[in-house]
Design a protein around this motif. Structure first.
Motif, short mmCIF file in Angstrom:
data_model
loop_
_atom_site.label_atom_id
_atom_site.label_comp_id
_atom_site.label_asym_id
_atom_site.label_seq_id
_atom_site.Cartn_x
_atom_site.Cartn_y
_atom_site.Cartn_z
N SER A 18 0.82 -1.21 0.00
CA SER A 18 0.00 0.00 0.00
C SER A 18 0.86 1.26 0.00
O SER A 18 0.49 2.25 -0.62
CB SER A 18 -1.02 -0.01 1.13
N ARG A 19 2.03 1.21 0.64
CA ARG A 19 2.81 2.46 0.63
C ARG A 19 3.52 2.72 -0.69
O ARG A 19 4.16 3.76 -0.87
CB ARG A 19 3.75 2.55 1.82
N ALA A 34 1.66 2.58 -3.46
CA ALA A 34 0.52 2.82 -4.36
C ALA A 34 0.70 4.11 -5.17
O ALA A 34 0.35 4.17 -6.35
CB ALA A 34 -0.78 2.87 -3.56
N ARG A 35 1.26 5.14 -4.53
CA ARG A 35 1.37 6.40 -5.25
C ARG A 35 2.30 6.29 -6.47
O ARG A 35 2.03 6.84 -7.53
CB ARG A 35 1.86 7.52 -4.33
N ASN A 66 -8.74 -2.40 -0.41
CA ASN A 66 -7.97 -1.34 0.22
C ASN A 66 -6.97 -0.70 -0.75
O ASN A 66 -6.86 0.53 -0.83
CB ASN A 66 -7.26 -1.93 1.44
N LEU A 67 -6.27 -1.54 -1.51
CA LEU A 67 -5.32 -1.00 -2.49
C LEU A 67 -6.06 -0.21 -3.57
O LEU A 67 -5.60 0.86 -3.98
CB LEU A 67 -4.50 -2.14 -3.12
N GLN A 117 -8.73 1.50 -3.23
CA GLN A 117 -9.14 2.79 -2.69
C GLN A 117 -7.95 3.76 -2.59
O GLN A 117 -8.08 4.95 -2.88
CB GLN A 117 -9.84 2.60 -1.34
N ARG A 118 -6.79 3.23 -2.21
CA ARG A 118 -5.59 4.09 -2.16
C ARG A 118 -5.20 4.57 -3.56
O ARG A 118 -4.89 5.74 -3.76
CB ARG A 118 -4.41 3.35 -1.53
N ASN A 151 -7.07 4.88 -6.08
CA ASN A 151 -8.10 5.81 -6.53
C ASN A 151 -7.79 7.23 -6.01
O ASN A 151 -7.89 8.21 -6.75
CB ASN A 151 -9.46 5.35 -6.04
N ARG A 152 -7.39 7.28 -4.75
CA ARG A 152 -7.08 8.58 -4.16
C ARG A 152 -5.86 9.21 -4.85
O ARG A 152 -5.89 10.37 -5.26
CB ARG A 152 -6.81 8.40 -2.65
N PHE A 153 -4.78 8.42 -5.01
CA PHE A 153 -3.56 8.98 -5.59
C PHE A 153 -3.75 9.32 -7.08
O PHE A 153 -3.23 10.32 -7.56
CB PHE A 153 -2.38 8.04 -5.40
#
Ligand SMILES: *Cc1c(COP(=O)(O)O)cnc(C)c1O
Length: 248
Positions: free
Chosen positions: A89-90, A92-93, A109-110, A112-113, A115-117
């Motif tokens: 997850s860290r 993901a960006r 969860n991945l 959603q992350r 999607n945010r980035f």
């Protein structure tokens, strides 16, 4: 053309030939299948040589290693970089910012992350959902080994379908390593059937891609419907034995 390029080129063209033969054998258009040349754990020179040899899609497993290559080689027109390995997850960006397609989306969860980035980067990241049809503990993806439980996958998948900055394009799978390419066939067939089920239950989605098949079994994967095959060693040779730490 230097020796490295011509040696990769010969194997690359051979793989394209095998793909075309397998596609025709199952009455498919060979142009429906794209070849991802997997350059993970290979030095920059090998990735560069693969591009010169004709590769148009390069696959990487480790976000940082991939981004380093993209930053050195990524400005060449017509070349796409795909992330095919598990993404922590860290990381993901890095993936949301740099890759054209993520094959291995393996959790809500991945998603959603990402999607945010991707939203922060003002882009839409195309992704494939990874399913574990062999039921092995060591493999990533949603467990899809038991067909009678497939409906329980729908809530996660429909939540991901509604995320605005990641866009599902299909499915990916990595079946158990067999002794023979034919050992993979029933798993590839299961992935294709799972796609049919998802497309039937969630017709608003785009289910066109099936990423399956590696050096050992890509021809069988094409016969079973693969639209993306991920081939490393058969084209660019053995990888360095350098161990990646779990953080990578
Ligand atoms: C390494 C890797 C491949 C390529 O494997 P080869 O056996 O070298 O063809 C394909 N897919 C994934 C997910 C990988 O990690």
């Amino acid at each position: 053309m230097n020796l490295l390029v011509s040696s990769i080129r010969e194997k690359y063209l051979h793989a394209l030939d095998q793909i075309a033969t397998a596609a025709r054998k199952s009455n498919r258009d060979p142009n429906e299948v794209r070849l991802v040349v997997v350059t993970k754990s290979q030095p920059l020179e090998v990735a560069q040589a693969a591009i010169e040899a004709g590769a148009r899609i390069l696959g990487e497993n480790y976000p940082e290693e991939g981004v380093t290559k993209i930053q050195s080689l990524g400005n060449q027109t017509g070349v796409e970089w795909h992330m095919i390995g598990h993404v922590q997850s860290r990381k993901a960006r890095l993936v949301a910012d740099h890759f054209a397609l993520l094959h291995s989306l393996d959790s809500l969860n991945l998603a959603q992350r990402l999607n945010r980035f991707a939203g922060e980067a003002n882009r839409i990241l195309p992704i494939l959902l990874e399913f574990n049809v062999g039921g092995e503990e060591s493999k990533g993806g949603w467990d899809a080994s038991d067909e009678s439980t497939w409906d329980s996958l729908l809530p996660d998948v429909s939540t991901i379908l509604d995320l605005p900055h990641v866009q599902i394009r299909g499915l990916m799978s990595m079946p158990p390593l067999g002794n023979d390419a034919e050992d993979s066939r029933r798993f590839f067939y299961q992935v294709r059937r799972l796609r049919e089920r998802l497309a039937d239950q969630l017709p608003g989605g785009d289910w066109r891609e099936l990423s399956m098949g590696t050096s050992l079994d890509y021809a069988v994967a094409v016969e079973e419907g693969a639209t993306l095959v991920r081939v490393g060693t058969a084209i660019v040779g053995e990888r360095s034995k350098r161990r990646h730490t779990p953080e990578e």
